[in-house]
Design an enzyme around this catalytic site. Structure first.
Site, PDB file in Angstrom:
ATOM      1  N   GLU A 132       0.825  -1.217   0.000  1.00 22.83           N
ATOM      2  CA  GLU A 132       0.000   0.000   0.000  1.00 22.83           C
ATOM      3  C   GLU A 132       0.854   1.260   0.000  1.00 22.83           C
ATOM      4  O   GLU A 132       0.484   2.272  -0.596  1.00 22.83           O
ATOM      5  CB  GLU A 132      -0.960  -0.027   1.183  1.00 22.83           C
ATOM      6  CG  GLU A 132      -2.049  -1.092   1.028  1.00 22.83           C
ATOM      7  CD  GLU A 132      -2.883  -1.258   2.287  1.00 22.83           C
ATOM      8  OE1 GLU A 132      -2.288  -1.481   3.367  1.00 22.83           O
ATOM      9  OE2 GLU A 132      -4.112  -1.158   2.196  1.00 22.83           O
ATOM     10  N   GLU A 159      -3.920  -9.328   4.463  1.00 21.42           N
ATOM     11  CA  GLU A 159      -4.679  -8.924   5.641  1.00 21.42           C
ATOM     12  C   GLU A 159      -5.833  -9.884   5.957  1.00 21.42           C
ATOM     13  O   GLU A 159      -6.167 -10.100   7.106  1.00 21.42           O
ATOM     14  CB  GLU A 159      -5.227  -7.516   5.474  1.00 21.42           C
ATOM     15  CG  GLU A 159      -4.174  -6.423   5.496  1.00 21.42           C
ATOM     16  CD  GLU A 159      -3.569  -6.146   4.122  1.00 21.42           C
ATOM     17  OE1 GLU A 159      -3.668  -6.993   3.227  1.00 21.42           O
ATOM     18  OE2 GLU A 159      -2.985  -5.059   3.962  1.00 21.42           O
TER      19      GLU A 159
HETATM   20  N1  T1G Z   1       4.389  -7.066  12.038  1.00 21.30           N
HETATM   21  C1  T1G Z   1       5.149  -7.394  13.101  1.00 21.30           C
HETATM   22  N2  T1G Z   1       6.055  -8.402  13.105  1.00 21.30           N
HETATM   23  C2  T1G Z   1       6.159  -9.110  11.973  1.00 21.30           C
HETATM   24  C3  T1G Z   1       5.389  -8.843  10.816  1.00 21.30           C
HETATM   25  C4  T1G Z   1       4.474  -7.744  10.889  1.00 21.30           C
HETATM   26  N3  T1G Z   1       3.733  -7.385   9.859  1.00 21.30           N
HETATM   27  N4  T1G Z   1       5.741  -9.735   9.861  1.00 21.30           N
HETATM   28  C5  T1G Z   1       6.681 -10.524  10.398  1.00 21.30           C
HETATM   29  N5  T1G Z   1       6.940 -10.161  11.647  1.00 21.30           N
HETATM   30  C6  T1G Z   1       7.921 -10.770  12.556  1.00 21.30           C
HETATM   31  C7  T1G Z   1       7.623 -12.222  12.844  1.00 21.30           C
HETATM   32  O1  T1G Z   1       6.687 -12.320  13.918  1.00 21.30           O
HETATM   33  C8  T1G Z   1       8.992 -12.746  13.200  1.00 21.30           C
HETATM   34  O2  T1G Z   1       9.242 -12.283  14.527  1.00 21.30           O
HETATM   35  C9  T1G Z   1       9.922 -11.951  12.293  1.00 21.30           C
HETATM   36  O3  T1G Z   1       9.178 -10.783  11.887  1.00 21.30           O
HETATM   37  C10 T1G Z   1      10.310 -12.714  11.047  1.00 21.30           C
HETATM   38  O4  T1G Z   1       9.077 -13.152  10.446  1.00 21.30           O
HETATM   39  C11 T1G Z   1      -2.826  -1.471   7.098  1.00 21.30           C
HETATM   40  C12 T1G Z   1      -3.392  -3.756   8.391  1.00 21.30           C
HETATM   41  C13 T1G Z   1       7.164 -11.072   5.765  1.00 21.30           C
HETATM   42  C14 T1G Z   1       6.761 -13.249   4.574  1.00 21.30           C
HETATM   43  O5  T1G Z   1       0.549 -10.119   7.156  1.00 21.30           O
HETATM   44  O6  T1G Z   1       4.102 -13.017   6.073  1.00 21.30           O
HETATM   45  O7  T1G Z   1      -0.373  -4.365   6.768  1.00 21.30           O
HETATM   46  O8  T1G Z   1       9.400 -14.554  15.627  1.00 21.30           O
HETATM   47  O9  T1G Z   1       9.562 -15.584  10.823  1.00 21.30           O
HETATM   48  O10 T1G Z   1       9.516 -16.567   7.317  1.00 21.30           O
HETATM   49  O11 T1G Z   1      -3.430  -2.790   5.291  1.00 21.30           O
HETATM   50  O12 T1G Z   1       6.799 -12.593   8.229  1.00 21.30           O
HETATM   51  O13 T1G Z   1      11.473 -13.355  14.849  1.00 21.30           O
HETATM   52  O14 T1G Z   1      10.142 -12.465  16.809  1.00 21.30           O
HETATM   53  O15 T1G Z   1       7.622 -14.826   9.357  1.00 21.30           O
HETATM   54  O16 T1G Z   1      11.067 -14.715   6.402  1.00 21.30           O
HETATM   55  C15 T1G Z   1       0.146  -7.454   6.636  1.00 21.30           C
HETATM   56  C16 T1G Z   1       3.157 -10.994   7.770  1.00 21.30           C
HETATM   57  C17 T1G Z   1       0.050  -6.897   8.020  1.00 21.30           C
HETATM   58  C18 T1G Z   1       2.855 -10.078   6.603  1.00 21.30           C
HETATM   59  C19 T1G Z   1       8.617 -13.017   6.219  1.00 21.30           C
HETATM   60  N6  T1G Z   1       1.394  -8.154   6.477  1.00 21.30           N
HETATM   61  N7  T1G Z   1       4.519 -11.494   7.722  1.00 21.30           N
HETATM   62  O17 T1G Z   1       8.589 -14.406   6.504  1.00 21.30           O
HETATM   63  O18 T1G Z   1      10.015 -14.462   8.599  1.00 21.30           O
HETATM   64  S1  T1G Z   1      -1.480  -6.089   8.296  1.00 21.30           S
HETATM   65  C20 T1G Z   1       1.501  -9.465   6.781  1.00 21.30           C
HETATM   66  C21 T1G Z   1       4.857 -12.520   6.876  1.00 21.30           C
HETATM   67  C22 T1G Z   1      -1.393  -4.704   7.311  1.00 21.30           C
HETATM   68  C23 T1G Z   1      -2.502  -2.708   6.349  1.00 21.30           C
HETATM   69  C24 T1G Z   1      -2.675  -3.960   7.128  1.00 21.30           C
HETATM   70  C25 T1G Z   1       6.260 -13.026   7.005  1.00 21.30           C
HETATM   71  C26 T1G Z   1       7.184 -12.574   5.876  1.00 21.30           C
HETATM   72  P1  T1G Z   1      10.123 -13.221  15.519  1.00 21.30           P
HETATM   73  P2  T1G Z   1       9.008 -14.602   9.827  1.00 21.30           P
HETATM   74  P3  T1G Z   1       9.865 -15.112   7.157  1.00 21.30           P
END
Ligand code: T1G
Length: 697
Positions: free
Chosen positions: A111, A131
């Site tokens: 976004e 999301e």
């Molecule tokens: N927020 C906070 N922490 C996050 C995070 C996030 N969005 N994504 C990952 N982490 C942390 C995760 O908990 C882990 O922490 C570390 O980063 C490594 O992640 C307004 C409302 C990007 C594909 O849903 O899909 O945007 O365990 O182990 O396998 O519209 O992380 O090390 O303490 O998964 O390489 C939308 C979620 C949010 C993406 C990487 N975004 N993340 O995978 O590493 S809502 C998501 C993932 C939003 C807006 C809306 C994956 C990854 P720790 P990981 P990875």
């Protein structure tokens, strides 16, 4: 020397002539937490005020561009500035602003790119709007800007599936303006210069109109009403995408309201619990430290489980030696593995080349002696302790020192198995779930003498296989099957007391289970449960109400479910239909037991079933079989088809509360005080007003 100024700890501005670079550096995934949002806003405002930069390029440091909003902030009071406000300021900026995206630009990350005036992808980039997997909708303009750039169907596809979109597809669909190779900062300087030289066109996304496609919207809305009636966010997503016909301000207002509505739902809480739980469950001391080699795997047994486990290891690039006792069994195992891998190719899970490489890593054999050089053996033979003891007794001398000896047993005592060797420190349980190359759960069962590095290697294997490793202690059924054995009796009692199998199934599918317990029995094969009931008959507690009569009588007819064409249901060409013979059997059993059937509502069924599950889950945490409530939740979400949007049995229990659960159990105990007992931990939680979430810390 580059002219770099820090806007705050996570955001910096670098000037190079007329070009300004904004760099986001918020490891590990550049999530847009409050400091990032404020820094982005301040950086853009500073550059607008300074007005010497003729083009601005936003990029990120580290392994990925922004992977979304900071999920850890959800459920807490929101802190300004909001992401939509920051993105509108970026879009409205008169100085051209471009985004250079690498790694995974997801949710609020994509976004951000959409709010800029041109988007450059770096090879290997994947974008997405995941999301919906968190019970939310794209809440920072995604539902308004993707339709304008790529059309309604693409916007619906991305935001409802949450899937990753390749950079090539994003470019083809108009979400990217360029796809190049290189490092983000270098690409940013080149692209910014191209803007100055008129070689890269920029535009404000919301100056575009969304191409109308009412049919796509209406058809999708109708489909969701049937297929995802029990979910909340998908319907809100269609509403928000439909609002992209409106001017930006009005459309964003509808999107924002939908986002806030989703944020309030228990589904958002459950899905985010599952997101973090999947990562936290194996982030424990036992999973860290030294591990042993894992390159060569031996799998004993080419049946459903053995071939599934072998497939899983082959898909992860490991070499597998598959052992069977007879050639026909071995051939069947190889054929099943081949079929599994071909299925993975047809589902787009792996390339044909990788499939061929995987098969080249498979070496079938008829002799246990061929396991002499493997690093880890997984025994997946018949669920019989004598058979397992015999095999482990032989492995004890065949396998090289330091090789790990694992059993895939789903119930049996791993310590008893280990005692058949003089190397119990090398023994553990690795309990896979069928189909083992699809189901993500792996229960890692710690024997009394399992060495720390052996346990850590179990978790390393889970990570290699992309499974969710959960630590379990030894007891009958470990975590999942022990709890299943308890609450499955509730389903049996409900049928004895008046509900039909299909009513129980329908009520629980309405709660969100992918399949009701009777359909699951038919799928797994009713003969397995029958064999278990016979195995435990001699030791069954006479005070316990026996619930197996109906299933026993069905099995006595030779009806084992799908594998025999009928069980609780009849399986033909179309959808399975309730087996009318079963109703007759049920009536017979009720008559024999003098039971007068009573009526149950769907809610009665769900309440009893879930309360039984929660009660045994509480005992599993109480006695330490599971480390935390979180561990039980992940076992059920990833191994038992528990509805992910409810977060798991004990996350769901917190939505009911310990006091109400105690009240229910005491109410049910009036019918059967032996089966319905209040766990001491639940009583304590009710008295203290605590939640299972408090025990996860
Ligand atoms: N927020 C906070 N922490 C996050 C995070 C996030 N969005 N994504 C990952 N982490 C942390 C995760 O908990 C882990 O922490 C570390 O980063 C490594 O992640 C307004 C409302 C990007 C594909 O849903 O899909 O945007 O365990 O182990 O396998 O519209 O992380 O090390 O303490 O998964 O390489 C939308 C979620 C949010 C993406 C990487 N975004 N993340 O995978 O590493 S809502 C998501 C993932 C939003 C807006 C809306 C994956 C990854 P720790 P990981 P990875």
């Amino acid at each position: 020397m580059a002219d770099v100024t820090k806007v705050n700890d996570l955001i910096s501005i670098e000037r190079s002539g007329d070009i300004a670079l904004i760099c986001i550096d918020n490891p590990p995934v550049n999530a847009t937490g409050q400091v990032v949002r404020q820094g982005l806003l301040d950086a853009v405002e500073q550059l607008k005020a300074d007005d010497t930069a003729k083009v601005i390029a936003i990029y990120a440091a580290g392994r990925t561009f922004v992977a979304g909003a900071d999920i850890r902030e959800f459920g807490k009071p929101s802190q300004p500035p909001s992401l939509p406000d920051v993105y509108n300021i970026i879009e409205d900026c008169q100085t051209p602003i471009i985004a250079i995206m690498h790694g995974t630009a997801l949710g609020g990350g994509l976004e951000l790119g959409l709010a800029t005036h041109a988007r450059i992808g770096i090879e290997g980039l994947r974008v997405g709007l995941p999301e919906v997997n968190l019970g939310l909708l794209p809440g920072a303009g995604g539902t308004q800007r993707v339709p304008r750039l790529a059309g309604i169907p693409m916007a619906l596809d991305m935001s409802l599936s949450g899937r990753m979109v390749s950079a090539k597809e994003a470019l083809d669909k108009g979400l990217l303006d360029r796809l190049v190779a290189g490092e983000p900062r270098d690409v940013a300087l080149v692209a910014a210069q191209d803007v100055l030289d008129g070689k890269l066109t920029t535009r404000h996304t919301c100056d575009l109109d969304t191409p109308r496609d009412d049919k796509a919207l209406d058809d999708t809305a109708a489909m969701l009403k049937v297929k995802q009636a029990h979910l909340f966010a998908p319907h809100k997503i269609v509403e928000a995408v439909r609002a992209s016909y409106l001017p930006r301000t009005e459309g964003l207002k509808i999107e924002r309201q939908g986002f806030l509505d989703c944020m309030q739902t228990p589904q958002r809480s459950g899905l985010i619990h599952a997101f973090f739980g999947e990562r936290a469950v194996s982030n424990i001391p036992e999973a860290k430290g030294d591990t042993r080699p894992l390159a060569k795997i031996g799998v004993i047994g080419g049946g459903t489980m053995g071939s599934g486990i072998a497939t899983s290891c082959l898909m992860a690039g490991l070499s597998v030696r598959l052992i069977e006792v007879a050639q026909d069994g071995l051939d069947r195992g190889v054929a099943t593995i081949t079929k599994n891998l071909e299925g993975a190719v047809s589902r787009g899970k792996m390339s044909a080349a990788k499939k061929d490489a995987a098969l080249a890593n498979l070496s079938p054999s008829l002799g246990l002696d061929d396991l002499a050089d493997v690093d880890l053996v997984i025994e997946a033979v018949f669920e019989n302790m004598d058979v397992k003891k015999d095999i482990f007794g032989k492995l004890n001398t065949i396998c090289k020192p330091g090789a790990i000896l694992a059993s895939n047993t789903s119930y049996l005592d791993v310590n008893e198995i280990a005692a058949c060797t003089d190397r119990p420190q090398d023994v553990l349980g690795l309990h896979f779930f069928s189909p083992a190359h699809v189901m993500r759960l792996l229960e890692i069962v710690q024997g009394a003498k399992t060495a720390p590095d052996v346990l850590a290697t179990g978790f390393a294997l889970a990570k290699t296989l992309k499974k969710v490793g959960v630590l379990a202690q030894v007891c009958d059924g470990f975590i999942g099957n022990r709890i299943l054995s308890h609450y499955a009796k509730t389903a049996a009692y409900l049928v004895l007391d008046g509900a039909s199998p299909q009513h129980v199934d329908n009520a629980l599918e309405g709660f969100g289970f992918a399949m009701g317990p009777h359909k699951v029995s038919d799928l797994a094969g009713m003969d397995i449960g029958w064999a278990n009931r016979k195995r435990l008959a001699a030791t069954r507690d006479p005070a316990e109400r026996y619930g197996g009569d109906v299933a026993d009588r069905i099995c006595e007819q030779g009806w084992y479910g799908r594998k025999t064409g009928q069980g609780y249901y009849i399986y033909g060409q179309g959808a399975p239909v309730p087996n009318p013979e079963v109703a007759t059997i049920i009536d017979g059993v009720r008559a024999d037991k003098g039971i007068t059937p009573q009526d149950f509502t769907d809610q009665d069924i769900v309440d009893r079933y879930m309360t039984a599950m929660i009660a045994e889950a509480t005992r599993v945490v109480e006695d330490g079989t599971a480390k935390r409530p979180l561990d039980v939740d992940m076992v059920f979400v990833f191994g038992y088809g528990f509805p992910r949007h409810r977060g798991g049995p004990l996350h769901y229990a917190d939505t009911i509360g310990a006091a109400e659960l105690v009240r229910r159990i005491k109410e049910y105990a009036k019918e059967d005080a032996h089966y319905w007992q209040v766990p001491a931990l639940l009583e304590k939680m009710a008295a203290e007003g605590t939640k299972f979430a408090d025990l996860n810390k």
